[in-house]
Design a protein around this motif. Structure first.
Motif, mmCIF file in Angstrom:
data_model
loop_
_atom_site.group_PDB
_atom_site.id
_atom_site.type_symbol
_atom_site.label_atom_id
_atom_site.label_comp_id
_atom_site.label_asym_id
_atom_site.label_seq_id
_atom_site.Cartn_x
_atom_site.Cartn_y
_atom_site.Cartn_z
ATOM 1 N N SER A 36 0.829 -1.212 0.000
ATOM 2 C CA SER A 36 0.000 0.000 0.000
ATOM 3 C C SER A 36 0.858 1.255 0.000
ATOM 4 C CB SER A 36 -0.920 0.015 1.227
ATOM 5 O OG SER A 36 -1.895 -1.000 1.145
ATOM 6 N N ALA A 37 2.059 1.170 0.608
ATOM 7 C CA ALA A 37 2.960 2.323 0.640
ATOM 8 C C ALA A 37 3.666 2.519 -0.693
ATOM 9 C CB ALA A 37 3.986 2.150 1.760
ATOM 10 N N ILE A 110 1.693 5.834 4.821
ATOM 11 C CA ILE A 110 0.496 5.514 4.032
ATOM 12 C C ILE A 110 -0.570 6.582 4.247
ATOM 13 C CG2 ILE A 110 -1.349 3.822 3.693
ATOM 14 C CD1 ILE A 110 0.669 1.665 4.599
ATOM 15 N N ARG A 114 -2.547 9.111 1.584
ATOM 16 C CA ARG A 114 -3.995 8.993 1.397
ATOM 17 C C ARG A 114 -4.756 10.285 1.733
ATOM 18 N NH1 ARG A 114 -2.272 4.819 -0.442
ATOM 19 N NH2 ARG A 114 -2.913 2.707 0.117
#
Length: 432
Positions: A36-37, A110, A114
């Protein structure tokens, strides 16, 4: 903007296997976080360590092994799937001659990617600044050649060049702005309470399908993806519920095991939306092997933000991944809905969620007959506009006899606008 970096940073991951289940992390979730990073995993190293060391967390032999891997694989970052003390992080960076961050720094990164709203960016920056403040002293040696990267997004590279005094000033400024946000949210909540609009908040472990459910219920297009922390900024929408009327539905940031306290504190203004809700929809990935543990982790965070006593409806999502599990409502011994099995992705069982919410929020339904004189024609008209009138007859003297079924909350709101107390009004005009 794509969440994934154009040039993925190559990293070495370090995961500790120990005996203590309270401290143990999930290696699969670790990989999901790193993905996700936006990183590329060069090597995943598992270390059996039942007694962590104060200097490095791991043994000196493992440190030598990691140093060799860093040089051989030419990576600039090592990520630990555990919380490191500032001294451990500094010692490891010095020995490995590269940047080292821990699980907290990874999650903060993360969140930095976002955050889209001004408030979300402020909250992430506050959490990052408070995290790096204790790491400023000796952390510059291996940062000078870095151009951003995991753990350094957001305020990272600029704030690390600032001294502690400037950092403290910035933290105070952000806290003051977030306090304004908190006050604005509180005013909005009070306005909703005055209008007696029930608030429903969607909570759950990250990637359980909260945003997909929110989109399916509200026909919105909130960003939803099969990755951790796809949603960071909360979204609030009105939703019409049968037998209840308008409610507010809020999509929130996902929870995770060992959610960093810095994030819980920084996002308190956002999380208060859940703490002040009338009903929580706890979305659960029914197909996850870690399902029961995820439920415990969500309860832990709800306890932290003061929301553990709020009525909760469990939504077991992703039944399309299970075999022979239809959409259905589970009830307790009193017949009250406690759990709904659905697939938000395939719109299975969504009508059952609305039915269960209506039962829980609209428990107090007024059913009765009113005899209204002609002078209350405006009240009669509003009752028809609300769809509350099931039948109408007229007396010989021209009075309107209405058979009603509607939430007491709506009747109370209508009558208060007309300057009536509900008890007095019913005593006067209700037919026993």
């Amino acid at each position: 903007m794509d969440h994934q970096s154009a040039h993925a940073e190559r990293v070495i991951l370090v995961h500790l296997e120990g005996n203590d289940p309270q401290l143990r992390e999930d290696p699969h979730e670790f990989l999901e976080l790193v993905t996700s990073a936006g990183a590329q995993v060069a090597r995943f190293v598992t270390v059996s360590r039942h007694q962590p060391t104060a200097r490095f967390l791991i043994g000196s032999g493992k440190v030598d092994e990691l140093r060799f891997l860093v040089q051989e694989l030419e990576v600039d970052l090592v990520i630990f799937n555990h919380a490191l003390t500032p001294s451990q992080e500094r010692n490891l960076s010095r020995e490995l001659e590269c940047r080292v961050i821990d699980r907290v720094g990874l999650i903060l990164d993360i969140f930095a990617q976002r955050a889209n709203t001004h408030e979300g960016k402020l909250q992430v920056e506050l959490a990052q600044l408070e995290h790096i403040s204790s790491r400023l002293v000796h952390s510059r040696t291996y940062l000078s050649r870095q151009q951003g990267g995991i753990g350094l997004r957001g305020p990272g590279e600029t704030q690390l060049e600032s001294d502690r005094r400037l950092l403290r000033i910035r933290v105070q400024q952000i806290k003051a702005r977030l306090e304004k946000v908190r006050n604005q949210r509180e005013l909005a909540r009070r306005a909703r309470k005055r209008a007696e609009i029930p608030a429903v908040s969607i909570v759950g472990y990250t990637n359980a399908g909260k945003s997909t459910l929110f989109n399916s219920l509200t026909q919105e297009e909130v960003y939803a993806a099969d990755q951790l922390f796809a949603t960071l900024d909360p979204t609030v929408r009105r939703y019409h519920l049968p037998d209840v009327g308008p409610i507010t539905l809020t999509d929130t940031v996902g929870f995770i095991r060992h959610l960093p306290h810095k994030l819980v504190e920084a996002f308190r203004a956002t999380l208060e939306e859940s703490a002040n809700a009338d009903l929580l929809l706890h979305v659960i990935d029914a197909a996850s092997l870690e399902r029961d543990e995820h439920i415990v982790q969500v309860h832990t965070v709800l306890d932290e933000i003061g929301a553990k006593d709020i009525p909760t409806l469990e939504i077991y999502n992703k039944i399309d991944l299970l075999s022979d599990v239809p959409a259905h409502i589970q009830r307790d011994a009193d017949g009250k809905p406690v759990r709904v099995w659905v697939s938000a992705m395939h719109n299975q069982g969504l009508i059952l969620i609305a039915q269960a919410m209506s039962e829980l929020l609209g428990e107090e339904i007024y059913t009765g007959t009113l005899c209204l004189p002609q002078k209350l024609g405006r009240v009669r008209g509003k009752l028809f506009a609300l769809g509350a009138v099931q039948q109408e007859q007229f007396s010989e003297s021209g009075e309107s006899i209405l058979t009603l079924r509607m939430p007491k909350i709506d009747l109370n709101r209508l009558l208060s606008h007309e300057q009536f107390e509900i008890e007095t009004f019913l005593q006067t005009y209700a037919i026993k």
